[in-house]
Motif scaffolding. Structure first.
Motif, PDB file in Angstrom:
ATOM      1  N   LEU A  85      -1.354  -0.116   7.179  1.00  0.00           N
ATOM      2  CA  LEU A  85      -1.009   1.364   5.282  1.00  0.00           C
ATOM      3  C   LEU A  85      -1.216   0.156   4.657  1.00  0.00           C
ATOM      4  CD1 LEU A  85       2.265   2.497   7.365  1.00  0.00           C
ATOM      5  CD2 LEU A  85       0.300   3.799   6.459  1.00  0.00           C
ATOM      6  N   HIS A 129       2.142  10.031  -0.565  1.00  0.00           N
ATOM      7  CA  HIS A 129       2.098   9.784   1.043  1.00  0.00           C
ATOM      8  C   HIS A 129       3.483   9.546   1.006  1.00  0.00           C
ATOM      9  CE1 HIS A 129       1.354   8.192   4.672  1.00  0.00           C
ATOM     10  NE2 HIS A 129       2.591   7.103   4.472  1.00  0.00           N
ATOM     11  N   PRO A 177      -2.580   8.003  -1.548  1.00  0.00           N
ATOM     12  CA  PRO A 177      -1.539   7.035  -2.082  1.00  0.00           C
ATOM     13  C   PRO A 177      -0.435   7.541  -3.081  1.00  0.00           C
ATOM     14  CG  PRO A 177      -2.852   5.979  -2.603  1.00  0.00           C
ATOM     15  CD  PRO A 177      -3.677   7.255  -1.972  1.00  0.00           C
ATOM     16  N   PRO A 204      -2.506   8.454   5.706  1.00  0.00           N
ATOM     17  CA  PRO A 204      -2.035   8.277   4.789  1.00  0.00           C
ATOM     18  C   PRO A 204      -3.911   8.434   4.364  1.00  0.00           C
ATOM     19  CG  PRO A 204      -2.164   6.615   6.680  1.00  0.00           C
ATOM     20  CD  PRO A 204      -1.975   7.544   7.297  1.00  0.00           C
ATOM     21  N   GLY A 264       0.792  -1.086   0.130  1.00  0.00           N
ATOM     22  CA  GLY A 264       0.319  -0.069  -0.195  1.00  0.00           C
ATOM     23  C   GLY A 264       0.674   1.522  -0.338  1.00  0.00           C
ATOM     24  N   TYR A 265       0.695   2.195   0.855  1.00  0.00           N
ATOM     25  CA  TYR A 265       1.215   3.286   1.107  1.00  0.00           C
ATOM     26  C   TYR A 265       2.508   3.435   1.251  1.00  0.00           C
ATOM     27  CZ  TYR A 265      -3.529   4.938   2.006  1.00  0.00           C
ATOM     28  OH  TYR A 265      -4.644   5.676   2.054  1.00  0.00           O
ATOM     29  N   THR A 266       3.185   2.386   1.072  1.00  0.00           N
ATOM     30  CA  THR A 266       4.636   2.538   1.934  1.00  0.00           C
ATOM     31  C   THR A 266       5.676   1.651   0.739  1.00  0.00           C
ATOM     32  OG1 THR A 266       4.532   0.457   2.920  1.00  0.00           O
ATOM     33  CG2 THR A 266       4.176   2.007   4.131  1.00  0.00           C
ATOM     34  N   MET A 303      -6.181   0.546   1.271  1.00  0.00           N
ATOM     35  CA  MET A 303      -6.144   2.292   1.078  1.00  0.00           C
ATOM     36  C   MET A 303      -7.559   2.355  -0.321  1.00  0.00           C
ATOM     37  SD  MET A 303      -2.375   2.198  -1.403  1.00  0.00           S
ATOM     38  CE  MET A 303      -3.122   0.253  -2.659  1.00  0.00           C
ATOM     39  N   ASP A 344       5.246   8.921  -5.247  1.00  0.00           N
ATOM     40  CA  ASP A 344       4.281   8.262  -4.202  1.00  0.00           C
ATOM     41  C   ASP A 344       4.160  10.237  -3.784  1.00  0.00           C
ATOM     42  OD1 ASP A 344       4.417   7.800  -1.884  1.00  0.00           O
ATOM     43  OD2 ASP A 344       6.476   6.561  -1.745  1.00  0.00           O
TER      44      ASP A 344
END
Ligand code: HEM
Length: 415
Positions: free
Chosen positions: A396, A319, A291, A288, A21-23, A399, A317
């Motif tokens: 995270l 985030h 994203p 978050p 996801g976000y990372t 989403m 990116d």
């Protein structure tokens, strides 16, 4: 001269993107020690980028189009064909100016006032009742606020259904499968509902105030001088209603921040609002939400030692840029102090996109987002409520993200 940028080996990494996801992007940037790398998502090569310089490259100079840059499922739920997001160049700037014309010095604070009214009505209903799931309850409060602000005469009886439709679009933008199909059906229903209102406004069977979003969009003339087809006008009205309801996530994160850092609640409750704006900016930076943003190169480009061919796909990116330790020391700490006296920077705080709002696809709704969040923090600090034991963790890999419990409050009292 161009040199090879780091490349993630393997045929496809869609699953890793969904799982991490976000990372997903920033982890690999860290690992490769590079602000850009090449990977494959949905079997398609894509360059992932992060950081302020990357944001500048992606946003400046109309180098990328949004067309073909998002999975079709996300496009259909969030934007749809013919909307401002899918336009480029002069056509985009003309449509964007219409959105920006709504954000007048009167209209921005007015949305806060409208929210305050609907919030107080809701608190009166909650008083003496059971527990309230804040994120879900906000959908209806914000739907009422959005319709009032936009001057859209939605019958009171239709508000709960419209609210469910708008909430579902945001909630399922990151999902595939049955829940996505349900959300898509709800989206089509909302489009029909709003389209019908546009047609009745145009036929003068309904009225909307001068300067309101409803009237502005219903009567807007495109670059060719014609009014928008009713379906497109409905899509653009939804482009205002839906994200206003989406601000409920940020408000829920603000409630979480007040819960975790009660010293701020204390200060705001005492009427000391010196740090109210830094507080909401830090919520927008830390928590978050959106994203990443996709683009397709409109021409041959070179950046970061990489050659982009026309049509090449990029993912920036957002985030990860909001959490870039070069821009934001101790990025995972909630520290509103960092925004005291902040002069603004179009490329470092990018939760709603980067660059110049009139000339790029950057979100035109940031001012009203901030106005809504400030008023919500005021209301949260004025009312009394308990926060019963619950799972407030934020995954995270989900989403869009939210606290697992969606923030339950109890024993609500106005003061
Ligand atoms: C575009 C985020 C609230 C209206 C965007 C974009 C992002 C974003 C990331 C895309 C930027 C790009 O393509 O480069 C958010 C978030 C919000 C929010 C996180 C808070 C919940 C709002 C509000 C409005 C709004 C309140 C109401 C006017 C739009 C529109 C676009 C847009 C019309 C398309 C702009 C264009 O293509 O030029 N938003 N937004 N958003 N947002 Fe927001």
């Amino acid at each position: 001269t161009a040199h090879a940028i780091p490349e993630e080996p393997g045929l496809d990494h869609s699953l890793a993107l969904l799982q991490e996801g976000y990372t997903y992007i920033s982890r690999r940037c860290d690992r490769f020690n590079s602000d850009l790398f090449l990977t494959r998502i949905m079997l398609t090569p894509v360059v992932c980028l992060r950081g302020a310089e990357a944001a500048r490259f992606v946003y400046e100079g109309e180098r990328f189009t949004r067309r073909g840059a998002m999975p079709r499922s996300v496009l259909l739920l969030l934007q749809d064909v013919g909307s401002v997001q899918t336009l480029d160049g002069a056509a985009h700037r003309h449509r964007k100016a219409m959105f920006l014309s709504l954000m007048t010095p009167d209209a921005i604070p007015r949305i806060g006032t409208l929210l305050a009214g609907h919030w107080r009505d809701a608190v009166r209903r909650w008083e003496g009742g059971g527990e309230v799931v804040l994120l879900d309850a906000l959908a209806e409060i914000l739907t009422r606020t959005a319709c009032d602000w936009a001057g859209l005469p939605v019958p009171d009886a239709d508000i709960p259904a419209l609210s469910a439709e708008l909430a579902a679009m945001v909630e399922n933008a990151g999902s595939l499968g049955p829940s996505y199909l349900v959300a898509l059906r709800l989206r089509r229903r909302a489009e029909r509902r709003v389209r019908h209102l546009v047609e009745r406004l145009r036929a003068a069977e309904l009225e909307a105030p001068p300067g309101s979003a409803a009237l502005t969009i219903a009567t807007h003339r495109d670059t060719d001088g014609a009014t928008l087809p009713a379906g497109i006008a409905a899509v653009e009205l939804l482009n205002i209603l839906r994200p206003i309801v989406a601000v409920g996530r940020y408000i829920t994160f603000a409630a979480l921040a007040l819960h975790r850092h009660p010293e701020w609640r204390e200060r705001f409750a005492q009427g000391d609002e010196a740090d109210l704006e830094p507080f909401v900016q830090e919520v927008r930076r830390l928590y978050p939400f959106f994203p990443m943003i996709g683009g397709r190169a409109r021409q041959a480009l070179r950046w970061g030692g990489h050659d982009f061919a026309p049509g090449d796909w990029v993912l920036l990116d957002l985030h990860g840029t909001n959490h870039d330790p070069r821009l934001w020391p101790e990025p995972d700490r909630f520290r509103p102090e960092r925004f005291r006296g902040w002069q603004g920077n179009p490329y470092t705080l990018v939760p709603q996109g980067a660059g110049d709002v009139a000339a790029t696809h950057r979100c035109p709704g940031e001012w009203i987002t901030i106005a809504l969040m400030k008023e919500a923090v005021r209301q949260l600090c004025r009312m009394r409520y308990t926060v019963p034991p619950q799972d407030l963790s934020i995954s995270l890999s989900q989403m869009p993200a939210a606290p697992a419990s969606r923030f339950v409050i109890g024993a609500v009292r106005p003061n």
